[in-house]
Scaffold this motif. Structure first.
Motif, PDB file in Angstrom:
ATOM      1  N   LEU A 132       0.858  -1.276  -0.147  1.00 31.17           N
ATOM      2  CA  LEU A 132      -0.093  -0.087   0.074  1.00 31.17           C
ATOM      3  C   LEU A 132       0.881   1.258   0.029  1.00 31.17           C
ATOM      4  CD1 LEU A 132      -2.804   1.605   0.311  1.00 31.17           C
ATOM      5  CD2 LEU A 132      -2.623   0.928   2.894  1.00 31.17           C
ATOM      6  N   VAL A 133       0.848   1.964  -1.067  1.00 28.14           N
ATOM      7  CA  VAL A 133       1.446   3.220  -0.996  1.00 28.14           C
ATOM      8  C   VAL A 133       0.593   4.556  -0.854  1.00 28.14           C
ATOM      9  CG1 VAL A 133       3.205   4.945  -2.601  1.00 28.14           C
ATOM     10  CG2 VAL A 133       3.359   2.011  -2.415  1.00 28.14           C
ATOM     11  N   ALA A 161      -0.808   7.058   7.538  1.00 32.07           N
ATOM     12  CA  ALA A 161      -0.028   5.906   7.146  1.00 32.07           C
ATOM     13  C   ALA A 161       0.697   5.046   8.109  1.00 32.07           C
ATOM     14  CB  ALA A 161       0.687   6.357   5.574  1.00 32.07           C
ATOM     15  N   GLU A 162       1.464   5.897   8.963  1.00 31.25           N
ATOM     16  CA  GLU A 162       2.173   5.524   9.771  1.00 31.25           C
ATOM     17  C   GLU A 162       1.661   4.791  10.998  1.00 31.25           C
ATOM     18  OE1 GLU A 162       5.533   6.050   9.474  1.00 31.25           O
ATOM     19  OE2 GLU A 162       5.661   4.512  11.295  1.00 31.25           O
ATOM     20  N   THR A 177       5.149   5.326   2.796  1.00 36.55           N
ATOM     21  CA  THR A 177       4.686   6.809   2.530  1.00 36.55           C
ATOM     22  C   THR A 177       5.762   7.347   1.674  1.00 36.55           C
ATOM     23  OG1 THR A 177       3.574   6.605   4.809  1.00 36.55           O
ATOM     24  CG2 THR A 177       3.749   8.749   3.510  1.00 36.55           C
ATOM     25  N   LEU A 178       5.510   7.798   0.510  1.00 33.62           N
ATOM     26  CA  LEU A 178       6.288   8.481  -0.209  1.00 33.62           C
ATOM     27  C   LEU A 178       6.245   9.982  -0.152  1.00 33.62           C
ATOM     28  CD1 LEU A 178       8.219   8.806  -2.932  1.00 33.62           C
ATOM     29  CD2 LEU A 178       6.088   8.683  -4.209  1.00 33.62           C
ATOM     30  N   CYS A 179       7.432  10.641   0.293  1.00 33.68           N
ATOM     31  CA  CYS A 179       7.447  11.945   0.541  1.00 33.68           C
ATOM     32  C   CYS A 179       8.688  12.694  -0.579  1.00 33.68           C
ATOM     33  CB  CYS A 179       7.745  12.456   1.943  1.00 33.68           C
ATOM     34  SG  CYS A 179       6.500  11.949   3.110  1.00 33.68           S
ATOM     35  N   GLY A 223       7.335   2.035   5.611  1.00 37.31           N
ATOM     36  CA  GLY A 223       7.851   3.059   6.322  1.00 37.31           C
ATOM     37  C   GLY A 223       7.935   4.446   5.321  1.00 37.31           C
ATOM     38  N   LEU A 224       8.907   5.215   5.844  1.00 39.49           N
ATOM     39  CA  LEU A 224       8.808   6.654   5.047  1.00 39.49           C
ATOM     40  C   LEU A 224       9.710   6.504   4.079  1.00 39.49           C
ATOM     41  CD1 LEU A 224       7.221   9.458   5.570  1.00 39.49           C
ATOM     42  CD2 LEU A 224       9.354   9.967   6.876  1.00 39.49           C
ATOM     43  N   TYR A 225       9.629   6.838   2.776  1.00 40.61           N
ATOM     44  CA  TYR A 225      10.591   7.010   1.731  1.00 40.61           C
ATOM     45  C   TYR A 225      10.698   8.587   1.368  1.00 40.61           C
ATOM     46  CZ  TYR A 225      12.407   6.740  -3.010  1.00 40.61           C
ATOM     47  OH  TYR A 225      12.972   7.001  -4.097  1.00 40.61           O
ATOM     48  N   ILE A 226      11.736   8.839   1.703  1.00 39.11           N
ATOM     49  CA  ILE A 226      12.148  10.623   1.074  1.00 39.11           C
ATOM     50  C   ILE A 226      13.045  10.446   0.290  1.00 39.11           C
ATOM     51  CG2 ILE A 226      12.944  12.704   1.721  1.00 39.11           C
ATOM     52  CD1 ILE A 226      12.028  11.965   4.699  1.00 39.11           C
ATOM     53  N   PRO A 227      12.804  10.681  -1.032  1.00 39.39           N
ATOM     54  CA  PRO A 227      13.843  10.592  -2.185  1.00 39.39           C
ATOM     55  C   PRO A 227      14.707  11.762  -2.167  1.00 39.39           C
ATOM     56  CG  PRO A 227      11.435  10.788  -3.241  1.00 39.39           C
ATOM     57  CD  PRO A 227      11.457  10.907  -1.715  1.00 39.39           C
ATOM     58  N   GLY A 228      16.106  11.508  -2.502  1.00 38.21           N
ATOM     59  CA  GLY A 228      17.034  12.364  -2.627  1.00 38.21           C
ATOM     60  C   GLY A 228      17.719  12.763  -1.482  1.00 38.21           C
TER      61      GLY A 228
END
Lengths: 267, 287
Positions: A132-133, A161-162, A177-179, A223-228
Motif C-alpha cells: 500500500l503506497v 499511513a504510519e 509513504t512517499l514524500c 515506512g517513510l521514503y524520502i527520495p534524494g
C-alpha cells in the motif's frame, strides 16, 4: 500481481504505471481524466504489451466510486497493490484561494484517499501480501505557509499511513509513504522549480527514479521514503527546530519565490 | 506552385527555413505549438514578403492525438488548396527536456517529440508526398554519432540523461530517413537528414531548467544564425533530380554514424509503427 492506481494519468501516475507495466503487473487505472486514461492504456499496451483496465472515476464522489466498485466486483478482480497518487494543490495564500478549491484539496487528498484505501483493502487478494503506497509530500513534514492546506492534507496522510502500518502489520500489509520534493511532471511544475532557484533544483527528484524506487521499496520494506539525499538531510535537520521557526523560515523563502514565479508566469 | 510543410516553424531553424522557402516562391505550411507564436512568425514573414503564401497550423506535436488532429486539418487544406500535393515535408520540430517526462501515452517526451511526431505525421502525409514525388527532410544533428540505440529501454526509464535522450532521438531521425529510402526510393520519394551544425536558437532554453538551460545559454552564443542551415533544406529541394545522399551539412554530404544500418532502421521503423499504432503501406506505383 494486480495493481490499482489512482491519479494514473498525471505525471507521477504515468511513471508508476509504466514501471509496473514493465514488470509485467496487471493494472487497474483510474483518474478523473478519461481521455488521459485511454491514451495511457494504449501507450502501455503498445510499449509493454501490458494488461490494463481503466475506469474514469471522480473519487471524491461516493456514487462514482460505488459504480467503479460494482464493476470490479462483477468481474471479481482482487488486488495485491494500491498506489494512492491522486492529489491536488492550488497556488496562492489561503485567503487568495477560492474557498471551494481549498476544501477540494482536503476532499481529494484526504477523504478520497481514505475512500479508495478502504475499498481496495477490502478487495485484496486473500492469503497474499499486500503493498500500500500513499503519495504524501516533503511538504507534509512541516507546517507550510502559502501551501497551508496542501501541507496539512499531506500531513494527514503521512501520520495516517504510519498508524495504519501498525494496524496492518500482522495482516501481511506493507505500507509505504512517499514524500518527494518537487517532481518535474508538468511545464508549470518545472517553471515553479526554476523560480525557487538553487533550492528548487536541489530538492527536485527524478521522476523515473522515484517511480522505480517506490515500486521496489514497497515490496521490501514499509515506512517513510524520502527520495534524494538533500531532502533527507533537510527533513532530518528540520527535526531540531521548533515548528514555529520552520514555518517562519518557509514563509520568508516561499513568499519571495512565489512572487518571482507569478511574475514569470504572467510574462 | 510547390507546397512545403515545415514543423516547428515558428522560431529557430524552422522559421528561417520557412522564410527561405517563401523567398523562393514556395507555398509554405508551418506548424507551431502555440497560436501566439504562429501569428508572430506569420507576421514576420509577411513583413518581408507581403505576397507570401504562408499559413500556420497550431498543434502540440509531442502528443500523438495532436498529430492526428492537425493531420486531419492538413489533409483537408492540402486537398482544397494544394492540388493534393506536398513537395516537401520538413520534420524539423524538436526539443530538449532536462528531466524524464512523459506524454499522455507514457512515452518519453524527447523521443515522442523529436521522433514519433515526425514518424506519425509522415505516415499521414505520405499519400500527398507521393503525388508530388516529394522529399522528406529531418532536422538531425551530428550528435547522433557516438551513441547506440537503447533498444531495451528506448524511453530511458531506467537511467535518463537529457543529452543521451537527445542524441538517441537524433539517431532515430537519420534511421527513419534511411528506412524511408529503403521503402520508398523506388517510388520516387527521397528522405534526408540534415545536420544544422551548432545554431543559435532557443532549443535548450524551452521547458528545460537548471543545468541544461545554463549550458545551452553559453553554448548557443557560438552558434551560427539559423539562416545558414536553412540553405541546406532549400538546396535539397531545389535539385531537379533528387540527390542520392542521406546526410547533409552545409549543402554537402557528410559521413554519418556506423549505427545507421538497414537492420537498425528497420527495427526502429517496426517499433515506431507499434508505438503509433499504424502500418505504413506499400506504394503501388514504381518508377
Amino acid at each position: 500481481m494486480n495493481v490499482f492506481i489512482t491519479g494514473a494519468s498525471g505525471g507521477l501516475g504515468r511513471a508508476i504505471a509504466a514501471e509496473c507495466a514493465s514488470r509485467g503487473y496487471k493494472l487497474f487505472l483510474t483518474d478523473i481524466n478519461e481521455e488521459g486514461l485511454h491514451s495511457l492504456q494504449t501507450g502501455l499496451e503498445r510499449q509493454y504489451g501490458a494488461c490494463v483496465t481503466t475506469r474514469a472515476c471522480d473519487i471524491t464522489k461516493d456514487e462514482s466510486v460505488d459504480e467503479m466498485l460494482a464493476l470490479i466486483d462483477a468481474s471479481g478482480i482482487r488486488f495485491d497493490m494500491l498506489f494512492n497518487i491522486a492529489g491536488i494543490d492550488y497556488e496562492g495564500s489561503f485567503l487568495e484561494r477560492e474557498c471551494r478549491s481549498v476544501v477540494k484539496i482536503v476532499s481529494l487528498n484526504v477523504e478520497a484517499t481514505l475512500r479508495i484505501t478502504h475499498a481496495i483493502l477490502s478487495r485484496r487478494r486473500e492469503n497474499g501480501a499486500f503493498s500500500l503506497v500513499f503519495v504524501s509530500s516533503l511538504a507534509s513534514l512541516y507546517p507550510m505557509p502559502l501551501k497551508a492546506t496542501y501541507a496539512a492534507s499531506k500531513r494527514f496522510l503521512t501520520d495516517f499511513a504510519e498508524a495504519l502500518r501498525q494496524e496492518l502489520k500482522s495482516k501481511n500489509v506493507k505500507v509505504l509513504t512517499l514524500c518527494p520534493g518537487g517532481l518535474p511532471t508538468t511545464e508549470e511544475a518545472i517553471s515553479g522549480i526554476a523560480a525557487q532557484g538553487f533550492w528548487g533544483s536541489v530538492t527536485t527528484n527524478r521522476l523515473e527514479q522515484v517511480a522505480f524506487e517506490t515500486v521496489e521499496k514497497v515490496q521490501k520494506r514499509a515506512g517513510l521514503y524520502i527520495p534524494g539525499a538533500a531532502n533527507r538531510t533537510l527533513s532530518f535537520l528540520g527535526k531540531f527546530l521548533p515548528r514555529s521557526v520552520i514555518a517562519a523560515i518557509i514563509y520568508k523563502r516561499w513568499s519571495g519565490a512565489q512572487e518571482k514565479w507569478l511574475c514569470t508566469e504572467s510574462k | 506552385m510547390k507546397t512545403v510543410v515545415i514543423t516547428g516553424a515558428t522560431s529557430g531553424i524552422g522559421l528561417a527555413t520557412a522564410r527561405k522557402f517563401v523567398g523562393k516562391g514556395y507555398n509554405v505550411i508551418g506548424i507551431g505549438h502555440s497560436e501566439t507564436n504562429c501569428d508572430r512568425a506569420k507576421e514576420k514573414i509577411l513583413s518581408d514578403y507581403p505576397e507570401a503564401k504562408i499559413i500556420y497550423f497550431v498543434a502540440n506535436l509531442m502528443q500523438l492525438s495532436e498529430v492526428k488532429r492537425v493531420a486531419d486539418e492538413l489533409e483537408k487544406y492540402i486537398t482544397a488548396n494544394c492540388n493534393g500535393e506536398i513537395y516537401a515535408l520538413i520534420n524539423n520540430v524538436g526539443g530538449v527536456r532536462s528531466w524524464y517526462q512523459t506524454t499522455a501515452e507514457g512515452y518519453e517526451q524527447q523521443f515522442a517529440l523529436n521522433h514519433l511526431a515526425s514518424f506519425m505525421l509522415t505516415y499521414r502525409l505520405l499519400p500527398y508526398i507521393e503525388m508530388a514525388l516529394g522529399r522528406v527532410i529531418m532536422t538531425c544533428s551530428n550528435s547522433h554519432k557516438g551513441i547506440k540505440m537503447h533498444w531495451e529501454d528506448i524511453m530511458l526509464k531506467d537511467g535518463y540523461n537529457p543529452l543521451t535522450a537527445y542524441k538517441q532521438s537524433k539517431l532515430c531521425n537519420i534511421l527513419f530517413a534511411e528506412a524511408l529510402n529503403e521503402r520508398y526510393s523506388n517510388n520516387g520519394i527521397r528522405a534526408y537528414a540534415v545536420d544544422p551544425g551548432l545554431v543559435n536558437t532557443d532549443i535548450g532554453n524551452k521547458q528545460t531548467g537548471g543545468v541544461v538551460n545554463l549550458i545551452w545559454s553559453l553554448r548557443k552564443k557560438h552558434g551560427v544564425l539559423p539562416e545558414i542551415p536553412a540553405e541546406t533544406y532549400v538546396h535539397l529541394c531545389e535539385q531537379k533530380t533528387a540527390p542520392k545522399g542521406l546526410y547533409y551539412y552545409l549543402c554537402r554530404e557528410r559521413k554519418f554514424s556506423r549505427e545507421v544500418t538497414e537492420e537498425n532502421a528497420n527495427r526502429l521503423f517496426d517499433l515506431s509503427e507499434k508505438l503509433c499504432g499504424i502500418k505504413y503501406r506499400d506504394l503501388v506505383v514504381e518508377l
